[in-house]
Design an enzyme around this catalytic site. Structure first.
Site, PDB file in Angstrom:
ATOM      1  N   SER A  69     -13.331 -26.547 -15.982  1.00 33.45           N
ATOM      2  CA  SER A  69     -11.879 -26.369 -15.927  1.00 33.45           C
ATOM      3  C   SER A  69     -11.367 -26.919 -14.604  1.00 33.45           C
ATOM      4  O   SER A  69     -12.140 -27.085 -13.657  1.00 33.45           O
ATOM      5  CB  SER A  69     -11.551 -24.872 -16.011  1.00 33.45           C
ATOM      6  OG  SER A  69     -10.250 -24.601 -15.525  1.00 33.45           O
ATOM      7  N   TYR A  94     -11.665 -15.952 -14.146  1.00 30.09           N
ATOM      8  CA  TYR A  94     -11.845 -17.248 -14.836  1.00 30.09           C
ATOM      9  C   TYR A  94     -12.233 -18.332 -13.834  1.00 30.09           C
ATOM     10  O   TYR A  94     -13.163 -19.106 -14.066  1.00 30.09           O
ATOM     11  CB  TYR A  94     -10.542 -17.596 -15.542  1.00 30.09           C
ATOM     12  CG  TYR A  94     -10.544 -18.848 -16.374  1.00 30.09           C
ATOM     13  CD1 TYR A  94     -10.033 -20.045 -15.874  1.00 30.09           C
ATOM     14  CD2 TYR A  94     -11.027 -18.835 -17.683  1.00 30.09           C
ATOM     15  CE1 TYR A  94     -10.008 -21.194 -16.648  1.00 30.09           C
ATOM     16  CE2 TYR A  94     -10.999 -19.990 -18.466  1.00 30.09           C
ATOM     17  CZ  TYR A  94     -10.483 -21.151 -17.934  1.00 30.09           C
ATOM     18  OH  TYR A  94     -10.454 -22.293 -18.708  1.00 30.09           O
TER      19      TYR A  94
HETATM   20  P1  NAP Z   1      -9.690 -20.955 -27.366  1.00 27.07           P
HETATM   21  O1  NAP Z   1      -8.608 -21.573 -28.159  1.00 27.07           O
HETATM   22  O2  NAP Z   1      -9.494 -19.585 -26.833  1.00 27.07           O
HETATM   23  O3  NAP Z   1     -11.088 -21.013 -28.191  1.00 27.07           O
HETATM   24  C1  NAP Z   1     -12.214 -20.469 -27.591  1.00 27.07           C
HETATM   25  C2  NAP Z   1     -13.174 -20.206 -28.717  1.00 27.07           C
HETATM   26  O4  NAP Z   1     -14.330 -19.528 -28.186  1.00 27.07           O
HETATM   27  C3  NAP Z   1     -12.558 -19.279 -29.762  1.00 27.07           C
HETATM   28  O5  NAP Z   1     -12.958 -19.655 -31.062  1.00 27.07           O
HETATM   29  C4  NAP Z   1     -13.139 -17.954 -29.350  1.00 27.07           C
HETATM   30  O6  NAP Z   1     -13.153 -16.989 -30.379  1.00 27.07           O
HETATM   31  C5  NAP Z   1     -14.546 -18.362 -28.988  1.00 27.07           C
HETATM   32  N1  NAP Z   1     -15.226 -17.290 -28.253  1.00 27.07           N
HETATM   33  C6  NAP Z   1     -14.711 -16.481 -27.289  1.00 27.07           C
HETATM   34  N2  NAP Z   1     -15.639 -15.607 -26.877  1.00 27.07           N
HETATM   35  C7  NAP Z   1     -16.773 -15.856 -27.602  1.00 27.07           C
HETATM   36  C8  NAP Z   1     -18.074 -15.284 -27.648  1.00 27.07           C
HETATM   37  N3  NAP Z   1     -18.410 -14.251 -26.857  1.00 27.07           N
HETATM   38  N4  NAP Z   1     -18.976 -15.788 -28.513  1.00 27.07           N
HETATM   39  C9  NAP Z   1     -18.647 -16.814 -29.325  1.00 27.07           C
HETATM   40  N5  NAP Z   1     -17.430 -17.417 -29.350  1.00 27.07           N
HETATM   41  C10 NAP Z   1     -16.514 -16.930 -28.480  1.00 27.07           C
HETATM   42  O7  NAP Z   1     -10.026 -21.867 -26.133  1.00 27.07           O
HETATM   43  P2  NAP Z   1      -9.797 -23.427 -25.908  1.00 27.07           P
HETATM   44  O8  NAP Z   1      -8.483 -23.645 -25.263  1.00 27.07           O
HETATM   45  O9  NAP Z   1     -10.181 -24.197 -27.135  1.00 27.07           O
HETATM   46  O10 NAP Z   1     -10.896 -23.623 -24.780  1.00 27.07           O
HETATM   47  C11 NAP Z   1     -12.240 -23.894 -25.097  1.00 27.07           C
HETATM   48  C12 NAP Z   1     -12.954 -24.003 -23.768  1.00 27.07           C
HETATM   49  O11 NAP Z   1     -12.250 -24.912 -22.928  1.00 27.07           O
HETATM   50  C13 NAP Z   1     -13.015 -22.684 -23.006  1.00 27.07           C
HETATM   51  O12 NAP Z   1     -14.236 -22.602 -22.318  1.00 27.07           O
HETATM   52  C14 NAP Z   1     -11.868 -22.816 -21.991  1.00 27.07           C
HETATM   53  O13 NAP Z   1     -12.104 -22.029 -20.839  1.00 27.07           O
HETATM   54  C15 NAP Z   1     -11.941 -24.269 -21.686  1.00 27.07           C
HETATM   55  N6  NAP Z   1     -10.715 -24.878 -21.159  1.00 27.07           N
HETATM   56  C16 NAP Z   1      -9.553 -24.794 -21.853  1.00 27.07           C
HETATM   57  C17 NAP Z   1      -8.425 -25.448 -21.320  1.00 27.07           C
HETATM   58  C18 NAP Z   1      -7.095 -25.423 -21.998  1.00 27.07           C
HETATM   59  O14 NAP Z   1      -6.090 -25.832 -21.371  1.00 27.07           O
HETATM   60  N7  NAP Z   1      -7.000 -24.986 -23.241  1.00 27.07           N
HETATM   61  C19 NAP Z   1      -8.513 -26.164 -20.140  1.00 27.07           C
HETATM   62  C20 NAP Z   1      -9.735 -26.183 -19.456  1.00 27.07           C
HETATM   63  C21 NAP Z   1     -10.823 -25.542 -19.983  1.00 27.07           C
HETATM   64  P3  NAP Z   1     -11.916 -15.959 -30.409  1.00 27.07           P
HETATM   65  O15 NAP Z   1     -10.866 -16.621 -31.220  1.00 27.07           O
HETATM   66  O16 NAP Z   1     -12.459 -14.696 -31.028  1.00 27.07           O
HETATM   67  O17 NAP Z   1     -11.465 -15.718 -28.959  1.00 27.07           O
HETATM   68  C1  GCO Z   2      -4.278 -21.032 -16.753  1.00 27.34           C
HETATM   69  C2  GCO Z   2      -4.816 -21.936 -17.824  1.00 27.34           C
HETATM   70  C3  GCO Z   2      -5.919 -22.804 -17.259  1.00 27.34           C
HETATM   71  C4  GCO Z   2      -6.431 -23.713 -18.338  1.00 27.34           C
HETATM   72  C5  GCO Z   2      -7.521 -24.602 -17.840  1.00 27.34           C
HETATM   73  C6  GCO Z   2      -7.052 -25.558 -16.798  1.00 27.34           C
HETATM   74  O1  GCO Z   2      -3.973 -19.875 -17.062  1.00 27.34           O
HETATM   75  O2  GCO Z   2      -4.165 -21.514 -15.613  1.00 27.34           O
HETATM   76  O3  GCO Z   2      -5.280 -21.213 -18.934  1.00 27.34           O
HETATM   77  O4  GCO Z   2      -6.921 -22.008 -16.753  1.00 27.34           O
HETATM   78  O5  GCO Z   2      -6.960 -22.982 -19.395  1.00 27.34           O
HETATM   79  O6  GCO Z   2      -8.640 -23.889 -17.442  1.00 27.34           O
HETATM   80  O7  GCO Z   2      -8.101 -26.489 -16.562  1.00 27.34           O
END
Ligand code: NAP
Ligand code: GCO
Length: 265
Positions: A146, A159
């Site tokens: 992230s 986080y």
């Molecule tokens: P999301 O929409 O919340 O999806 C995360 C997935 O992981 C969901 O299906 C969730 O299930 C599942 N999960 C959570 N806890 C789990 C567990 N203990 N065992 C198995 N599955 C589990 O997140 P996303 O935005 O797609 O993000 C995916 C990854 O990218 C995460 O690691 C997040 O930190 C990272 N990320 C996201 C962003 C962003 O801007 N979206 C940016 C940087 C990094 P549930 O639906 O039950 O929660």
């Molecule tokens: C927040 C956001 C971020 C993004 C991502 C950025 O609350 O600042 O959720 O953490 O998910 O991780 O890279």
């Protein structure tokens, strides 16, 4: 150059937490490049939702109900995949949670929960697949880090600590297993439009953009939020033979936020 270096034909990819969101988009891209897809999610409803979504894309994925923080369940999943499908060539540690709580209001239990899913679980899953990768003579581990692996902000202390640790776990897996032709890299998405960031993009009662939404637009040279599709190419690169000499690297896919001081108000 051999452009087949980007192919994932005959590769088995496990993407954690990939019923939707970033994980689903990465798995879809891997399938488009020839990989066999394995995914898990935390309950049957989500796994079935994911299976339906993959089927609608013409992808025959294998789905498992598995909490990535449960080492026994993770080891069972890997054992089943290895017995029924084959050795896992690519692991994407994607499953993750965030809790946006001011630090002084966050309980130690809530802090531990985020660390457990976002940092301990990638350790557990990587540990489970590495023996098979070593035996096979190659492997790719991609940790979804992230911007918070590099920067802090209010209310995301757990986080940020987890994602900062995940950056260093990435570098340590690289260091310990590079000699076995296992590459471990990270992808650091910027602000991406998924359910996880939906609260930060909610329209205000007067129909205006959320203040945080406006903030991110002003901080992003691309002047937009990322889409999950923006991560597909980088994820394919890091999973393919084309990145065999890339190791311990965090590839930020953030539209330039980390390079930019932000637009003058
Ligand atoms: P999301 O929409 O919340 O999806 C995360 C997935 O992981 C969901 O299906 C969730 O299930 C599942 N999960 C959570 N806890 C789990 C567990 N203990 N065992 C198995 N599955 C589990 O997140 P996303 O935005 O797609 O993000 C995916 C990854 O990218 C995460 O690691 C997040 O930190 C990272 N990320 C996201 C962003 C962003 O801007 N979206 C940016 C940087 C990094 P549930 O639906 O039950 O929660
Ligand atoms: C927040 C956001 C971020 C993004 C991502 C950025 O609350 O600042 O959720 O953490 O998910 O991780 O890279």
């Amino acid at each position: 150059m051999n452009i087949n270096a980007f192919s994932l034909e005959n590769k088995i990819a496990w993407v954690t937490g990939a019923s939707y969101g970033i994980g689903f988009a990465i798995a879809e891209a891997y399938a488009d490049c020839g990989a066999t897809i394995v995914f898990n999610d935390i309950n049957e409803e989500l796994v079935n939702k994911g299976l339906k979504a993959y089927e609608e894309k013409g992808i025959k994925a294998r789905g498992f109900v598995c909490d990535v923080t449960d080492e026994k369940a993770v080891n069972e999943l890997v054992k089943t995949v290895e017995a029924e499908i084959g050795t896992i060539d690519i692991l994407v540690n994607n499953a993750g949670i965030i809790r946006r709580i001011p630090m002084t209001e966050m309980s130690a239990e809530e802090f531990r929960k985020v660390i457990d899913v976002d940092l301990n679980a990638p350790f557990i899953c990587a540990k489970a697949v590495i023996p098979g990768m070593k035996a096979k003579g190659h492997g790719k581990i991609i940790n979804i880090c992230s911007m918070m692996s590099e920067l802090g902000r209010e209310t995301v202390s757990a986080y940020g600590a987890a994602k900062g640790g995940l950056k260093m776990l990435t570098k340590n897996i690289c260091s310990e297993f590079g000699e076995f032709n296992i590459q471990c890299n990270g992808i650091g998405p910027g602000y991406i439009e998924t359910p996880q960031t939906a609260p930060l993009r909610e329209r205000q009662p007067d129909g205006s953009r959320h203040p945080f939404d406006q903030f991110i637009i002003s901080k992003t040279p691309a002047a937009r939020w990322g889409k999950t599709e923006d991560l597909q190419g980088p994820a394919v690169f890091l999973a393919s033979d084309a990145s065999d000499f890339v190791n311990g690297h965090i590839l930020y896919v953030d539209g330039g936020i980390l390079a930019y001081i932000g637009k003058q108000p």
